[in-house]
Design a protein around this motif. Sequence first.
Motif, PDB file in Angstrom:
ATOM      1  N   PHE A  74       0.785  -1.229   0.000  1.00 37.61           N
ATOM      2  CA  PHE A  74       0.000   0.000   0.000  1.00 37.61           C
ATOM      3  C   PHE A  74       0.820   1.284   0.000  1.00 37.61           C
ATOM      4  O   PHE A  74       0.310   2.327  -0.417  1.00 37.61           O
ATOM      5  N   VAL A  75       2.064   1.260   0.462  1.00 40.87           N
ATOM      6  CA  VAL A  75       2.832   2.496   0.603  1.00 40.87           C
ATOM      7  C   VAL A  75       3.872   2.644  -0.501  1.00 40.87           C
ATOM      8  O   VAL A  75       3.882   3.644  -1.223  1.00 40.87           O
ATOM      9  N   SER A  76       4.750   1.663  -0.646  1.00 39.67           N
ATOM     10  CA  SER A  76       5.845   1.774  -1.606  1.00 39.67           C
ATOM     11  C   SER A  76       6.450   0.404  -1.853  1.00 39.67           C
ATOM     12  O   SER A  76       6.375  -0.484  -0.997  1.00 39.67           O
ATOM     13  N   ASP A  77       7.048   0.241  -3.033  1.00 35.81           N
ATOM     14  CA  ASP A  77       7.755  -1.011  -3.320  1.00 35.81           C
ATOM     15  C   ASP A  77       8.882  -1.260  -2.331  1.00 35.81           C
ATOM     16  O   ASP A  77       9.222  -2.406  -2.039  1.00 35.81           O
ATOM     17  N   THR A  78       9.471  -0.193  -1.845  1.00 39.88           N
ATOM     18  CA  THR A  78      10.514  -0.278  -0.818  1.00 39.88           C
ATOM     19  C   THR A  78      10.110   0.634   0.342  1.00 39.88           C
ATOM     20  O   THR A  78      10.579   1.778   0.435  1.00 39.88           O
ATOM     21  N   PRO A  79       9.240   0.164   1.225  1.00 39.61           N
ATOM     22  CA  PRO A  79       8.714   1.024   2.294  1.00 39.61           C
ATOM     23  C   PRO A  79       9.795   1.432   3.281  1.00 39.61           C
ATOM     24  O   PRO A  79      10.716   0.655   3.562  1.00 39.61           O
ATOM     25  N   PRO A  80       9.716   2.642   3.823  1.00 41.53           N
ATOM     26  CA  PRO A  80      10.695   3.080   4.820  1.00 41.53           C
ATOM     27  C   PRO A  80      10.667   2.183   6.055  1.00 41.53           C
ATOM     28  O   PRO A  80       9.604   1.682   6.452  1.00 41.53           O
TER      29      PRO A  80
END
Length: 251
Positions: A74-80
């Motif tokens: 849901f956030v990013s392919d590489t989430p923080p």
Amino acid sequence: TGWGVQLPDRSHRPGVPLGSYFNYARHEPGTQTVLGKSYSAVVRNDGKLNDLIDYLAAHPLTAQHLCTKLATSFVSDTPPADCVARLVTVFTASRGNLPALHKAVVKEVAAASPTLRKFADPQTWLWTAHRVSGATLPVVPPQRGVAGERIHGALDELGQAIHNCPQPNGWSLQSLDWISREMLERRVRYAYNLSSRMAQPAELLPQLLTRQHGPNSAVTAQLQQAKSQGLDAKDLWTAYLTSPEFLWSQA
């Protein structure tokens, strides 16, 4: 070993409870070790699996794994890392309560940097398109002789067939795996057909653009210009539902 499922099929004998059951005759006796922890059959053979599941559910790596997948989805392919850490905290504190975790995911999406975005997979795109357009949902069951659009057929055409989910890891969570000329062309065709099932499509689109993107957004200006050049409501909806602003989150 030893576990099975009794289904309500032709082999079901009257009086036998449905659902999961334990058959000692098909069980491998003794003690098994998983992740360095031993599970014995001294007390009860059918308790080993339940004890293992309880242990795995509460294991820190389980929370890390699930929260990483949610953030990736849901956030990013590489989430923080700090995003995943906050989700892990919620998962652990709530003992895996999914509604609490889902609320935390929504907060992370809302607070995410504009540089973090996701390309909608076919299933996400399909339900989002139906939700914003108000078009009739394809809820016809997959039965012969019943006319209408079948949801499994629509997703099959869009490239994410429910009945062909790859094993063991499921569908890819990476944006690039869903981007190709063929997959985009399929969405264009579906969006064009979808617009014919909308109520008042011409009136709804300006309201949606203002609410979702603001009256001065680039996509609003582009579609207004296209409308002035003679594009009808079906063409405008197709352009919007396959635009970067709709296909990408945080675009």
